[in-house]
Design a protein around this motif. Structure first.
Motif, PDB file in Angstrom:
ATOM      1  N   GLU A 234      11.400   6.262   4.769  1.00 35.58           N
ATOM      2  CA  GLU A 234      10.114   6.302   4.076  1.00 35.58           C
ATOM      3  C   GLU A 234       9.139   5.283   4.660  1.00 35.58           C
ATOM      4  O   GLU A 234       9.544   4.246   5.202  1.00 35.58           O
ATOM      5  CB  GLU A 234      10.310   6.014   2.578  1.00 35.58           C
ATOM      6  CG  GLU A 234      11.014   7.116   1.817  1.00 35.58           C
ATOM      7  CD  GLU A 234      10.152   8.360   1.640  1.00 35.58           C
ATOM      8  OE1 GLU A 234       8.928   8.287   1.908  1.00 35.58           O
ATOM      9  OE2 GLU A 234      10.709   9.398   1.251  1.00 35.58           O
TER      10      GLU A 234
ATOM     11  N   ASP B 211       7.176   3.270   3.034  1.00 35.18           N
ATOM     12  CA  ASP B 211       7.286   1.979   2.347  1.00 35.18           C
ATOM     13  C   ASP B 211       8.420   1.127   2.896  1.00 35.18           C
ATOM     14  O   ASP B 211       8.328  -0.100   2.924  1.00 35.18           O
ATOM     15  CB  ASP B 211       7.473   2.189   0.839  1.00 35.18           C
ATOM     16  CG  ASP B 211       6.180   2.585   0.151  1.00 35.18           C
ATOM     17  OD1 ASP B 211       5.105   2.435   0.776  1.00 35.18           O
ATOM     18  OD2 ASP B 211       6.231   3.054  -1.002  1.00 35.18           O
ATOM     19  N   ASP B 212       9.511   1.777   3.347  1.00 31.17           N
ATOM     20  CA  ASP B 212      10.613   1.024   3.938  1.00 31.17           C
ATOM     21  C   ASP B 212      10.183   0.377   5.256  1.00 31.17           C
ATOM     22  O   ASP B 212      10.585  -0.747   5.567  1.00 31.17           O
ATOM     23  CB  ASP B 212      11.817   1.942   4.182  1.00 31.17           C
ATOM     24  CG  ASP B 212      12.417   2.463   2.879  1.00 31.17           C
ATOM     25  OD1 ASP B 212      12.364   1.725   1.882  1.00 31.17           O
ATOM     26  OD2 ASP B 212      12.923   3.593   2.864  1.00 31.17           O
TER      27      ASP B 212
ATOM     28  N   GLY C 211       3.826  -4.190   6.883  1.00 28.45           N
ATOM     29  CA  GLY C 211       2.649  -3.686   6.172  1.00 28.45           C
ATOM     30  C   GLY C 211       1.532  -4.697   6.054  1.00 28.45           C
ATOM     31  O   GLY C 211       0.378  -4.326   5.822  1.00 28.45           O
TER      32      GLY C 211
ATOM     33  N   ASP D 245      -3.471  -5.222  -1.929  1.00 33.08           N
ATOM     34  CA  ASP D 245      -2.050  -5.097  -1.609  1.00 33.08           C
ATOM     35  C   ASP D 245      -1.340  -6.400  -1.955  1.00 33.08           C
ATOM     36  O   ASP D 245      -1.108  -7.254  -1.101  1.00 33.08           O
ATOM     37  CB  ASP D 245      -1.873  -4.766  -0.130  1.00 33.08           C
ATOM     38  CG  ASP D 245      -0.416  -4.472   0.220  1.00 33.08           C
ATOM     39  OD1 ASP D 245       0.402  -4.343  -0.716  1.00 33.08           O
ATOM     40  OD2 ASP D 245      -0.097  -4.385   1.417  1.00 33.08           O
TER      41      ASP D 245
ATOM     42  N   LYS E 251       7.035  -0.420   5.991  1.00 32.18           N
ATOM     43  CA  LYS E 251       6.100  -1.488   5.629  1.00 32.18           C
ATOM     44  C   LYS E 251       6.839  -2.774   5.268  1.00 32.18           C
ATOM     45  O   LYS E 251       6.341  -3.877   5.481  1.00 32.18           O
ATOM     46  CB  LYS E 251       5.237  -1.059   4.435  1.00 32.18           C
ATOM     47  CG  LYS E 251       4.149  -0.053   4.752  1.00 32.18           C
ATOM     48  CD  LYS E 251       3.331   0.221   3.495  1.00 32.18           C
ATOM     49  CE  LYS E 251       2.189   1.179   3.770  1.00 32.18           C
ATOM     50  NZ  LYS E 251       1.385   1.446   2.552  1.00 32.18           N
ATOM     51  N   ASN E 252       8.048  -2.646   4.716  1.00 35.92           N
ATOM     52  CA  ASN E 252       8.790  -3.813   4.237  1.00 35.92           C
ATOM     53  C   ASN E 252       9.672  -4.468   5.295  1.00 35.92           C
ATOM     54  O   ASN E 252      10.369  -5.439   4.999  1.00 35.92           O
ATOM     55  CB  ASN E 252       9.648  -3.425   3.026  1.00 35.92           C
ATOM     56  CG  ASN E 252       8.814  -3.244   1.779  1.00 35.92           C
ATOM     57  OD1 ASN E 252       7.786  -3.886   1.619  1.00 35.92           O
ATOM     58  ND2 ASN E 252       9.243  -2.364   0.892  1.00 35.92           N
TER      59      ASN E 252
ATOM     60  N   LYS F  53      -3.876  -1.662  -0.701  1.00 38.05           N
ATOM     61  CA  LYS F  53      -2.706  -0.786  -0.689  1.00 38.05           C
ATOM     62  C   LYS F  53      -3.090   0.570  -0.119  1.00 38.05           C
ATOM     63  O   LYS F  53      -4.188   1.074  -0.365  1.00 38.05           O
ATOM     64  CB  LYS F  53      -2.155  -0.622  -2.109  1.00 38.05           C
ATOM     65  CG  LYS F  53      -1.446  -1.856  -2.641  1.00 38.05           C
ATOM     66  CD  LYS F  53      -0.767  -1.592  -3.975  1.00 38.05           C
ATOM     67  CE  LYS F  53       0.008  -2.840  -4.424  1.00 38.05           C
ATOM     68  NZ  LYS F  53       0.685  -2.646  -5.719  1.00 38.05           N
TER      69      LYS F  53
ATOM     70  N   ASP G  75       1.997  -7.984  -4.486  1.00 39.38           N
ATOM     71  CA  ASP G  75       3.169  -7.584  -5.263  1.00 39.38           C
ATOM     72  C   ASP G  75       3.355  -8.465  -6.496  1.00 39.38           C
ATOM     73  O   ASP G  75       4.432  -8.496  -7.084  1.00 39.38           O
ATOM     74  CB  ASP G  75       4.435  -7.607  -4.402  1.00 39.38           C
ATOM     75  CG  ASP G  75       4.724  -8.987  -3.813  1.00 39.38           C
ATOM     76  OD1 ASP G  75       3.919  -9.914  -4.032  1.00 39.38           O
ATOM     77  OD2 ASP G  75       5.747  -9.125  -3.121  1.00 39.38           O
TER      78      ASP G  75
ATOM     79  N   ASP H  99      -1.472   4.677   0.729  1.00 36.87           N
ATOM     80  CA  ASP H  99      -0.391   5.614   0.452  1.00 36.87           C
ATOM     81  C   ASP H  99       0.275   6.016   1.765  1.00 36.87           C
ATOM     82  O   ASP H  99      -0.082   5.519   2.842  1.00 36.87           O
ATOM     83  CB  ASP H  99      -0.895   6.828  -0.324  1.00 36.87           C
ATOM     84  CG  ASP H  99      -2.004   7.582   0.410  1.00 36.87           C
ATOM     85  OD1 ASP H  99      -2.094   7.462   1.649  1.00 36.87           O
ATOM     86  OD2 ASP H  99      -2.781   8.287  -0.259  1.00 36.87           O
ATOM     87  N   LYS H 100       1.247   6.924   1.701  1.00 33.99           N
ATOM     88  CA  LYS H 100       2.001   7.308   2.907  1.00 33.99           C
ATOM     89  C   LYS H 100       1.128   8.005   3.938  1.00 33.99           C
ATOM     90  O   LYS H 100       1.468   8.062   5.118  1.00 33.99           O
ATOM     91  CB  LYS H 100       3.204   8.176   2.537  1.00 33.99           C
ATOM     92  CG  LYS H 100       2.855   9.447   1.819  1.00 33.99           C
ATOM     93  CD  LYS H 100       4.103  10.120   1.261  1.00 33.99           C
ATOM     94  CE  LYS H 100       4.894  10.799   2.326  1.00 33.99           C
ATOM     95  NZ  LYS H 100       6.033  11.570   1.782  1.00 33.99           N
TER      96      LYS H 100
END
Length: 738
Positions: free
Chosen positions: A726, A728-729, A590, A521, A731-732, A503, A523, A505-506
């Motif tokens: 963001e 994370d958005d 990601g 990483d 990455k998804n 994982k 979930d 971070d930003k």
């Protein structure tokens, strides 16, 4: 110190790590040149395939060393640790890979290597169990350097295994011994001697040491043998958490392999007991009672031995593990096999998959097995249109996982639970409709989790799902409606070639846990948290996790969560559906790229009109990066930057081949960094996407520009005044890959 490191002060180096050279000789030569050119006390050479070489500086030469010392510890302490100084393992897979690469020689079967590794692990376990503080499982530097020293190490380890063998003659042959050579044994001991394998009395963790070792040593060897593959450990843990066994359950794995599910169940229940409000003596008795309620069966004699060994290492409980084929008629199974006397209340298993003709159970080869099962017969629609089994056996045979599903249904007690790994095709393909019909007739479907497409890689490309089922108390003709928890895993913690994914971070930095270990990483914990949330009537926290009413299942009883995604853009669902096609996968961005934006900082702008000179750098804003002529480029002056600003700037350089995405203002604009941008600084409002493979990089770039990619990027825009996106958005974003 950290300050010396930042200054790159070679006069205060303690350790050098050389990772470039592909072969040991040139790698060591480079390492030596670096060590002698600095103050380093020693160093380590390693590449992607070979075990590390540890060298310590002694006078004017370098000596081979068994390992690296701990922080603030002398190099001579290696191999002389006391038992109380041993540390619990975090993840031994990489360590075992190094051992394997050191041991492997052409002509040695991986099965033999694996069993030797198991024997050495048991010797380590016995050493920790024996009285006294001194470790017999040890290898000092002087022993590693000499033939006589290595012989002493091997003699100690073989003697320790002999103690284990003699204590467990129901598992081991009376003449069984470690067959590896003295050099190989010494190398493995030097790698493992710092770890503690025996669980602490106060600990609630039992690490699957043998399972991790056996996976590394024979994972590729088993490929295609019976369609069996080791289950990824995070998925094992997740399935056990979803089923949630307790100390009153009788637990069975009818295809136990190395015993991973049984170890995880033991860990899960032991943790519950240790955290309960009881005396220590009562807790110990409860744990011991529970160990006698664990059962398993497998047809491979070596895997039965490994599973029993695993249970010995986890503090016994191996007596319920037997050799046999769960698909055989019950009368042919071993006399002491649990379902013969008392049906289990919990079944946890990953049966072998067998879609190909060679793995199918056929009437020609095994009619006695096939004839026991409804799913071993041909199914047809009766005059009322209902799909039912006929008298005739299926002509093309049955995949073994179909029969295992039916076996689990019939063996588990009413009200009991089944947690099973199945090929994803069981969820939605037409040929598996009888399986789904049988499941939903006899069981309540509690949860369906699509495993990430890389879960079983690199051993196989098989896509899998987790099912959590509860046996109905009565076979009611009318089905009551209820909610089914569904989830689609987005990360599994490793790449398709088995390399770990951590994982970030930003800013793009690797996230670590409280002990400083990088966090994989995956979930799995998020899925379990979502499961717990819906049990409490709360929202699951992600659109990848949701509930579907039983009544909403389509006519062919489709169970694939992708078909029931709520509130999702058509583009994301289309990308996921593409990934379900034969020959395709669906990965989040990601998983296939490093995605980050870099730190926010106060910019040291150059004087007005200054555009060149020493320390002057071009600075691209989100607006300027999209301009072909760079009309709005600004300039930074490194000479005016403070040390903290320089540190931030170092993380914001643009490099040719990067893909960047604007994350504020005009959101979602995608730019490929060319030679024109290379070496300039980019604002932290540019989300960087780094893809190593050039062809994949071009594909990802074009995908992000496509409507399917753009719709996903812009689906999560927020902001009352300025639109924002963001990391994370990004990455998804789901990318379908052919």
């Amino acid at each position: 110190t950290a300050a010396s490191a930042r200054r790159k002060d070679q006069g205060k180096l303690r350790l050098v790590v050389e990772t470039k050279a592909p072969d040991e000789r040139s790698g060591q030569a480079q390492l030596k040149s670096y060590i002698f050119a600095s103050s380093a006390e020693g160093g380590v050479w390693i590449n992607q395939t070979d075990a590390p070489v540890y060298l310590r500086r002694v006078g004017n030469k370098l000596d081979l060393w068994p390992n690296l010392p701990h922080v603030n510890e002398d190099w001579e302490a290696i191999g002389r640790h006391k038992k109380h100084q041993l540390r619990p393992p975090h993840d031994l897979v990489e360590t075992f890979k190094r051992c394997h690469n050191a041991l492997y020689t052409v002509g040695i079967d991986s099965d033999d290597l694996a069993m030797d590794m198991v024997r050495i692990i048991l010797a380590k376990y016995k050493d920790e169990l024996n009285p006294g503080e001194r470790c017999e499982f040890r290898c000092t530097a002087s022993e590693l350097h000499t033939v006589e020293g290595r012989a002493k190490v091997a003699e100690r380890v073989r003697a320790l295994f002999a103690q284990v063998r003699n204590d467990n003659l129901t598992i081991f042959d009376e003449h069984e011994t470690i067959t590896a050579g003295e050099r190989e044994i010494a190398i493995v001991v030097s790698e493992l001697q710092d770890f503690r394998f025996l669980p602490d009395d106060e600990s609630d963790e039992i690490y699957d040491v043998v399972g991790a070792a056996y996976e590394v040593y024979v994972g590729s060897h088993l490929k295609g043998d019976r369609g069996q593959y080791f289950t990824e450990r995070t998925m094992v843990r997740l399935l056990v958490q979803l089923v949630d066994p307790s100390e009153g359950d009788v637990i069975l794995d009818p295809a136990m392999g190395s015993g991973g599910f049984l170890i995880a169940a033991m860990r899960h229940v032991t943790r519950k007991i240790l955290r309960s409000d009881r005396t220590q003596a009562t807790k110990r008795k409860a744990i011991q009672r529970f160990r006698n309620r664990i059962y398993g069966i497998d047809k491979s004699p070596k895997l039965v031995k490994v599973a029993r060994t695993n249970m010995v290492l986890a503090s016994d409980g191996h007596s319920g593990l037997v050799r046999g084929d769960s698909l055989e008629p019950l009368g042919k199974l071993p006399r002491d096999f649990q379902p013969k006397t008392s049906p289990p209340t919990v079944i946890l298993t990953n049966p072998p998959f067998g879609a190909t003709a060679e793995h199918r159970i056929t009437a020609e080869r095994e009619p006695e097995i096939l004839g026991q099962f409804e799913l071993g017969h041909a199914w047809r629609r009766n005059p009322d249109g209902e799909l039912v089994p006929t008298e005739a056996l299926t002509g093309e045979g049955a995949p073994p996982e179909y029969l295992f599903v039916e076996r689990c249904i019939k063996w588990v007690q009413p009200g009991g639970k089944v947690g099973i790994v199945v090929p994803r095709g069981v969820l939605d393909n037409d040929k598996a409709l009888p399986v789904r019909k049988l499941l939903l007739e006899h069981m309540r479907m509690l949860a369906v989790v699509n495993c990430h497409d890389d879960t079983f890689k690199p051993y196989t490309d098989a896509k899998a799902a987790l099912l959590v089922l509860e046996r109905k108390q009565t076979e009611a003709p009318r089905e009551d409606d209820y909610s089914i928890f569904m989830a689609i895993s987005q990360s599994i913690g490793h790449t398709g070639v088995g390399e770990p994914l951590y994982k970030t971070d930003k800013k793009g930095d690797v996230v670590t846990d409280k002990d400083g270990h990088p966090v994989l990483d995956t979930d799995a914990e998020d899925i379990y948290a979502a499961w717990q949330a819906v049990q409490q009537g709360k929202k699951p926290g992600s659109d990848f996790y949701f509930q579907t009413p039983r009544a909403k299942l389509t006519e062919n009883l489709n169970l694939n969560p992708v078909r029931y995604l709520p509130r999702y853009s058509a583009s994301r669902q289309a990308a996921l559906l593409l990934g379900e096609q034969e020959g395709w996968t669906a990965e989040t961005l990601g998983q296939i790229a490093k995605v980050y934006c870099g730190p926010r900082f106060k910019r040291p702008y150059a004087e007005k009109g200054v555009t060149s000179g020493p320390g002057i750098l071009r600075y691209f804003t989100g607006n300027a990066i999209t301009q072909t002529r760079g009309e709005n480029i600004k300039y930074l002056d490194l000479n005016r930057a403070k040390p903290i600003q320089r540190k931030m700037i170092d993380k914001l350089y643009l490099r040719r081949g990067m893909i960047v995405i604007t994350d504020s203002g005009t959101v979602g604009r995608v730019v490929y960094i060319t030679q024109y941008h290379d070496g300039a600084i980019g604002t932290n409002n540019l989300i960087r996407v780094e893809v190593e493979d050039e062809a994949l990089r071009g594909y990802v770039y074009q995908f992000l520009l496509s409507p399917m990619g753009q719709h996903q990027l812009k689906a999560n825009i927020y902001g009352a005044i300025v639109d924002h996106l963001e990391v994370d958005d990004v990455k998804n974003v789901v990318v379908p890959l052919p």
